[in-house]
Design a protein around this motif. Structure first.
Motif, PDB file in Angstrom:
ATOM      1  N   THR A   1       0.833  -1.204   0.000  1.00 29.40           N
ATOM      2  CA  THR A   1       0.000   0.000   0.000  1.00 29.40           C
ATOM      3  C   THR A   1       0.867   1.253   0.000  1.00 29.40           C
ATOM      4  N   ALA A   2       2.001   1.191   0.708  1.00 30.40           N
ATOM      5  CA  ALA A   2       2.925   2.327   0.707  1.00 30.40           C
ATOM      6  C   ALA A   2       3.574   2.495  -0.662  1.00 30.40           C
ATOM      7  N   LEU A   3       3.999   1.376  -1.260  1.00 33.90           N
ATOM      8  CA  LEU A   3       4.621   1.461  -2.580  1.00 33.90           C
ATOM      9  C   LEU A   3       3.623   1.925  -3.636  1.00 33.90           C
ATOM     10  N   ASP A   4       2.390   1.457  -3.548  1.00 31.77           N
ATOM     11  CA  ASP A   4       1.378   1.913  -4.506  1.00 31.77           C
ATOM     12  C   ASP A   4       1.173   3.416  -4.403  1.00 31.77           C
ATOM     13  N   TRP A   5       1.186   3.920  -3.173  1.00 30.24           N
ATOM     14  CA  TRP A   5       1.088   5.376  -2.987  1.00 30.24           C
ATOM     15  C   TRP A   5       2.280   6.063  -3.641  1.00 30.24           C
ATOM     16  N   MET A   6       3.478   5.522  -3.437  1.00 32.01           N
ATOM     17  CA  MET A   6       4.675   6.102  -4.032  1.00 32.01           C
ATOM     18  C   MET A   6       4.611   6.055  -5.554  1.00 32.01           C
ATOM     19  N   PHE A   7       4.161   4.934  -6.100  1.00 29.63           N
ATOM     20  CA  PHE A   7       4.084   4.789  -7.560  1.00 29.63           C
ATOM     21  C   PHE A   7       3.149   5.833  -8.165  1.00 29.63           C
ATOM     22  N   LYS A   8       2.033   6.100  -7.492  1.00 32.91           N
ATOM     23  CA  LYS A   8       1.052   7.060  -8.016  1.00 32.91           C
ATOM     24  C   LYS A   8       1.504   8.502  -7.793  1.00 32.91           C
ATOM     25  N   THR A   9       2.160   8.753  -6.668  1.00 32.67           N
ATOM     26  CA  THR A   9       2.550  10.119  -6.327  1.00 32.67           C
ATOM     27  C   THR A   9       3.788  10.570  -7.095  1.00 32.67           C
ATOM     28  N   TYR A  10       4.699   9.616  -7.371  1.00 35.75           N
ATOM     29  CA  TYR A  10       5.948   9.934  -8.083  1.00 35.75           C
ATOM     30  C   TYR A  10       6.076   8.974  -9.275  1.00 35.75           C
ATOM     31  N   PRO A  11       5.369   9.267 -10.353  1.00 38.57           N
ATOM     32  CA  PRO A  11       5.293   8.295 -11.457  1.00 38.57           C
ATOM     33  C   PRO A  11       6.523   8.228 -12.344  1.00 38.57           C
ATOM     34  N   TYR A  12       7.384   9.243 -12.344  1.00 40.90           N
ATOM     35  CA  TYR A  12       8.473   9.262 -13.321  1.00 40.90           C
ATOM     36  C   TYR A  12       9.839   9.558 -12.686  1.00 40.90           C
ATOM     37  N   PRO A  13      10.282   8.779 -11.725  1.00 36.76           N
ATOM     38  CA  PRO A  13      11.611   9.030 -11.154  1.00 36.76           C
ATOM     39  C   PRO A  13      12.713   8.611 -12.113  1.00 36.76           C
ATOM     40  N   LYS A  14      13.858   9.250 -11.974  1.00 33.01           N
ATOM     41  CA  LYS A  14      15.025   8.856 -12.756  1.00 33.01           C
ATOM     42  C   LYS A  14      15.905   7.872 -11.982  1.00 33.01           C
ATOM     43  N   THR A  15      15.871   7.984 -10.646  1.00 28.44           N
ATOM     44  CA  THR A  15      16.662   7.089  -9.816  1.00 28.44           C
ATOM     45  C   THR A  15      15.872   6.730  -8.571  1.00 28.44           C
TER      46      THR A  15
END
Length: 371
Positions: free
Chosen positions: A141-155
């Protein structure tokens, strides 16, 4: 999804209460923390927090050796190590950080609600206790939040210490799958000595780890029979040859020795187990690096300190110097911070191993005082 803002100097940590998370070990709500930084530079950190797999060490009135809750009390604002955001040497100082407390007694490898028999102890009669071993679902659930909140990280740097280190390869794999265009790095702080054979099976069984493996792409056919923590490294390293997997341990880690005793290992030999585990992984995959330091402690990235005794009563007013290990630890002339910084930023490092595992070595000079 609810958030609460807490300020630490000029930085803001958000406590995030995700909807749909199954909750902590006793059924209380699970929450995690986030600090806004550069939107394309992410670090996800899995915290230490022990583990439980019997009624005696699951019941809070017994001998619990795990963190059972995750709420506002887990605020990382005042921690050192990688959380010391104001330290100019911190390689994560400008990263966006997502911090996952451990709260299910299952080292983030659990997917079960397990009923334990609790013996009579602490003045209370024998009984039963339900433990929510749902560390995997809480983490997702935490990672899903991260994936949606920060969709395009470089690193993206994935790391964990102690209990949080054990499953860090699997979560590195999950993060790399979701961010195929990002540069993903891995670092595990501790946990390298649990080469204990079949003694892991009861833990995996209690936690429901088999259910977790069925949900992770690439692990669907992996069973817990004969499964070692080293096998997790090997499978993920094979799936991601572009990622170097890194591990730090202290040569005589007393915490790992203690938990091996709880597992039923009569005379834990941490140095021998580390050597065996590292050799096993290296024989299978080339993308694995280790830094094995002197000492008996555990944890270096989460704000841990060494107390260096004074040589005379006037030095530091008669008190030990407290040194943040992340910034002052050194082994064979190799400063750990330099090794760690290279590892988490995707630069090559060599294996480091202490020769004398008892004599302290620091990248630090004792202040000079007038005679």
């Amino acid at each position: 999804m609810q958030t609460k803002l807490l300020r630490s100097s000029r930085h803001v940590w958000r406590n995030v209460l995700p909807g749909g998370a199954p909750g902590c070990s006793q059924g209380t709500p699970y929450s995690f923390w986030a600090k806004e930084g550069h939107p394309t530079k992410l670090a996800v950190i899995f915290a230490g927090g022990g583990a439980c797999w019997t009624g005696e060490n699951a019941a809070l009135h017994g001998k619990p050796f795990y963190q059972p809750f995750a709420g506002l009390e887990e605020d990382p604002s005042n921690l050192g190590g990688v959380f010391d955001i104001d330290n100019p040497e911190n390689p994560l100082s400008d990263y966006t950080i997502v911090y996952l407390p451990s709260a299910n007694g299952d080292v983030f490898l659990g997917d079960s609600v397990t009923v334990y028999d609790v013996p009579a102890m602490g003045g209370l009669p024998a009984g039963k206790i339900n433990i929510v071993h749902k560390g995997y679902e809480n983490a997702m659930t935490a990672l899903d939040w991260m994936f949606k909140t920060y969709p395009y990280p470089k690193t993206v740097a994935v790391m964990g210490w102690s209990a949080g280190a054990l499953a860090s390869p699997i979560y590195t794999h999950i993060v790399a799958q979701h961010y195929p265009d990002a540069s993903v790095t891995h670092f595990a702080d501790g946990g390298g000595a649990y080469r204990v054979g079949e003694k892991l099976v009861p833990l995996f069984t209690s936690w429901g780890t088999a259910n977790v493996l069925k949900k992770v792409k690439g692990f669907e056919n992996v069973t817990i029979d004969g499964l070692s923590l080293e096998d997790l490294y090997i499978r993920v390293a094979e799936l991601h040859p572009e990622i170097i997997f890194h591990q730090y341990n202290e040569r005589h880690d007393a915490i790992q020795a203690f938990f091996m005793q709880l597992m039923g290992v009569d005379a834990p030999d941490v140095p021998a187990n580390l050597d065996s585990a590292h050799a096993y992984i290296r024989a299978k995959v080339p993308n694995f690096r280790t830094y094995t330091s002197w000492g008996h402690d555990e944890g270096i990235i989460g704000g841990y300190y060494d107390a260096v005794l004074a040589k005379n009563a006037l030095d530091n007013r008669g008190h030990p110097h407290a040194l943040d290990r992340l910034y002052t630890r050194q082994t064979n002339g190799v400063r750990f911070l330099d090794w760690f910084t290279a590892a988490v930023t995707g630069n090559p490092v060599e294996n480091v191993a202490c020769v004398d595992s008892e004599t302290p070595e620091y990248h630090w000079t004792r202040p000079r005082f007038p005679q």
